[in-house]
Design a protein around this motif. Sequence first.
Motif, mmCIF file in Angstrom:
data_model
loop_
_atom_site.group_PDB
_atom_site.id
_atom_site.type_symbol
_atom_site.label_atom_id
_atom_site.label_comp_id
_atom_site.label_asym_id
_atom_site.label_seq_id
_atom_site.Cartn_x
_atom_site.Cartn_y
_atom_site.Cartn_z
ATOM 1 N N PRO A 1 0.790 -1.285 0.220
ATOM 2 C CA PRO A 1 0.249 -0.085 -0.035
ATOM 3 C C PRO A 1 0.682 1.310 0.015
ATOM 4 C CG PRO A 1 -0.878 -1.590 1.422
ATOM 5 C CD PRO A 1 0.501 -2.053 1.081
ATOM 6 N N SER A 2 2.073 1.420 0.628
ATOM 7 C CA SER A 2 2.727 2.555 0.880
ATOM 8 C C SER A 2 3.561 2.832 -0.652
ATOM 9 C CB SER A 2 4.065 2.295 1.955
ATOM 10 O OG SER A 2 4.718 1.218 1.457
ATOM 11 N N GLU A 3 3.791 1.765 -1.426
ATOM 12 C CA GLU A 3 4.341 1.974 -2.883
ATOM 13 C C GLU A 3 3.011 2.328 -3.849
ATOM 14 O OE1 GLU A 3 7.439 1.886 -4.001
ATOM 15 O OE2 GLU A 3 7.844 1.853 -1.952
ATOM 16 N N ILE A 4 1.891 1.943 -3.579
ATOM 17 C CA ILE A 4 0.923 2.321 -4.224
ATOM 18 C C ILE A 4 0.735 3.845 -4.169
ATOM 19 C CG2 ILE A 4 -1.693 2.110 -4.874
ATOM 20 C CD1 ILE A 4 -1.135 -1.122 -4.403
ATOM 21 N N ILE A 5 0.647 4.234 -2.928
ATOM 22 C CA ILE A 5 0.297 5.412 -2.309
ATOM 23 C C ILE A 5 1.361 6.445 -3.130
ATOM 24 C CG2 ILE A 5 0.008 7.193 -0.677
ATOM 25 C CD1 ILE A 5 -1.237 4.881 0.859
ATOM 26 N N LYS A 6 2.550 6.107 -2.939
ATOM 27 C CA LYS A 6 3.868 6.749 -3.476
ATOM 28 C C LYS A 6 3.891 7.057 -4.984
ATOM 29 C CE LYS A 6 7.192 5.700 0.038
ATOM 30 N NZ LYS A 6 8.508 5.035 0.304
ATOM 31 N N ASN A 7 3.332 6.013 -5.529
ATOM 32 C CA ASN A 7 3.464 5.969 -7.266
ATOM 33 C C ASN A 7 1.961 6.749 -7.754
ATOM 34 O OD1 ASN A 7 5.924 4.478 -7.403
ATOM 35 N ND2 ASN A 7 5.081 2.673 -7.362
ATOM 36 N N TYR A 8 0.999 6.657 -6.878
ATOM 37 C CA TYR A 8 -0.268 7.041 -7.432
ATOM 38 C C TYR A 8 -1.157 7.954 -6.313
ATOM 39 C CZ TYR A 8 0.969 3.258 -10.758
ATOM 40 O OH TYR A 8 1.423 2.272 -11.549
ATOM 41 N N PRO A 9 -0.369 9.011 -6.000
ATOM 42 C CA PRO A 9 -0.927 9.711 -4.857
ATOM 43 C C PRO A 9 -2.318 10.463 -5.130
ATOM 44 C CG PRO A 9 0.847 11.184 -5.952
ATOM 45 C CD PRO A 9 0.960 9.501 -6.188
ATOM 46 N N ILE A 10 -2.585 10.982 -6.439
ATOM 47 C CA ILE A 10 -3.821 11.652 -6.815
ATOM 48 C C ILE A 10 -4.955 10.754 -6.751
ATOM 49 C CG2 ILE A 10 -5.090 13.129 -8.635
ATOM 50 C CD1 ILE A 10 -2.824 14.602 -6.906
ATOM 51 N N PRO A 11 -4.686 9.481 -7.451
ATOM 52 C CA PRO A 11 -5.894 8.575 -7.733
ATOM 53 C C PRO A 11 -6.324 8.042 -6.347
ATOM 54 C CG PRO A 11 -4.328 8.236 -9.281
ATOM 55 C CD PRO A 11 -3.730 8.988 -8.448
ATOM 56 N N VAL A 12 -5.281 7.920 -5.386
ATOM 57 C CA VAL A 12 -5.428 7.235 -4.071
ATOM 58 C C VAL A 12 -6.380 7.995 -3.311
ATOM 59 C CG1 VAL A 12 -4.375 6.437 -1.840
ATOM 60 C CG2 VAL A 12 -3.593 5.491 -4.106
ATOM 61 N N VAL A 13 -5.940 9.546 -3.154
ATOM 62 C CA VAL A 13 -6.780 10.457 -2.635
ATOM 63 C C VAL A 13 -8.127 10.552 -3.259
ATOM 64 C CG1 VAL A 13 -7.089 12.934 -2.099
ATOM 65 C CG2 VAL A 13 -4.827 11.538 -1.829
ATOM 66 N N GLY A 14 -8.238 10.420 -4.487
ATOM 67 C CA GLY A 14 -9.464 10.373 -4.969
ATOM 68 C C GLY A 14 -10.323 9.469 -4.700
ATOM 69 N N LEU A 15 -9.678 8.262 -4.577
ATOM 70 C CA LEU A 15 -10.279 6.955 -4.153
ATOM 71 C C LEU A 15 -10.782 6.982 -2.793
ATOM 72 C CD1 LEU A 15 -11.499 4.087 -4.932
ATOM 73 C CD2 LEU A 15 -9.245 3.402 -4.580
ATOM 74 N N SER A 16 -9.921 7.577 -2.097
ATOM 75 C CA SER A 16 -10.398 7.464 -0.413
ATOM 76 C C SER A 16 -11.648 8.814 -0.332
ATOM 77 C CB SER A 16 -8.987 8.259 0.240
ATOM 78 O OG SER A 16 -7.911 7.456 0.021
ATOM 79 N N VAL A 17 -11.664 9.852 -1.162
ATOM 80 C CA VAL A 17 -12.692 10.632 -0.975
ATOM 81 C C VAL A 17 -13.982 9.894 -1.664
ATOM 82 C CG1 VAL A 17 -13.614 12.720 -2.085
ATOM 83 C CG2 VAL A 17 -11.236 12.710 -1.252
ATOM 84 N N PHE A 18 -13.821 9.376 -2.302
ATOM 85 C CA PHE A 18 -15.073 8.592 -3.060
ATOM 86 C C PHE A 18 -15.534 7.570 -2.161
ATOM 87 C CE2 PHE A 18 -16.799 5.042 -5.894
ATOM 88 C CZ PHE A 18 -17.872 5.936 -6.237
ATOM 89 N N VAL A 19 -14.486 6.720 -1.539
ATOM 90 C CA VAL A 19 -15.235 5.508 -0.571
ATOM 91 C C VAL A 19 -15.383 6.246 0.887
ATOM 92 C CG1 VAL A 19 -14.055 3.756 0.893
ATOM 93 C CG2 VAL A 19 -13.293 3.847 -1.399
ATOM 94 N N GLY A 20 -14.978 7.506 1.365
ATOM 95 C CA GLY A 20 -15.578 8.309 2.411
ATOM 96 C C GLY A 20 -16.881 8.806 1.982
ATOM 97 N N PHE A 21 -17.110 9.197 0.693
ATOM 98 C CA PHE A 21 -18.514 9.581 0.367
ATOM 99 C C PHE A 21 -19.461 8.517 0.524
ATOM 100 C CE2 PHE A 21 -21.866 10.335 -3.048
ATOM 101 C CZ PHE A 21 -22.328 11.547 -2.412
ATOM 102 N N LEU A 22 -19.214 7.399 -0.225
ATOM 103 C CA LEU A 22 -19.937 6.249 -0.103
ATOM 104 C C LEU A 22 -20.122 5.719 1.336
ATOM 105 C CD1 LEU A 22 -18.730 4.279 -3.133
ATOM 106 C CD2 LEU A 22 -20.962 5.578 -3.198
ATOM 107 N N ALA A 23 -19.180 5.879 2.156
ATOM 108 C CA ALA A 23 -19.532 5.258 3.243
ATOM 109 C C ALA A 23 -20.277 6.257 4.318
ATOM 110 C CB ALA A 23 -17.896 5.382 4.143
ATOM 111 N N GLY A 24 -19.921 7.714 4.090
ATOM 112 C CA GLY A 24 -20.928 8.582 4.867
ATOM 113 C C GLY A 24 -22.201 8.748 4.181
#
Length: 134
Positions: free
Chosen positions: A44-67
């Motif tokens: 996961p740390s390597e994925i975040i380092k290599n693709y920070p913007i998509p990971v943040v977008g996915l986190s926001v999307f998952v957070g939206f769905l979760a909330g």
Amino acid sequence: MSKEELDELKAKKEELEAELNRIQHELDSNIDEVRADVSEKLKPSEIIKNYPIPVVGLSVFVGFLAGHTPKRKGSSRSGSHSSGDGFAALLISELKKIATRKAVSAATDYFDNFIESRKGDLLNHMEETPEQES
């Protein structure tokens, strides 16, 4: 078959066995390298380092769905659901909140580390660059 032919066949057999062992060793080492490379790239740390913007977008999307909780019409909440359904909904809601907090925490930790590393790089660059006198 003569003794010379048997000795030649035996030598050829040993040579082939040695070649097979060498090939097997190379395959094993190549497989180990590929396995290590894949496991390193899937951290996961390597994925975040290599693709920070998509990971943040996915986190926001998952957070939206979760909330996001769908609104129900009518009085379906009072009486038609058992207490077990209420507990499951509460549990899922709490799990969603925890997952959202973890995602936001991971994203902010990444950005903090990224900013600190850039700050360190900038300071090192400034120290290496000789000051020019005016």
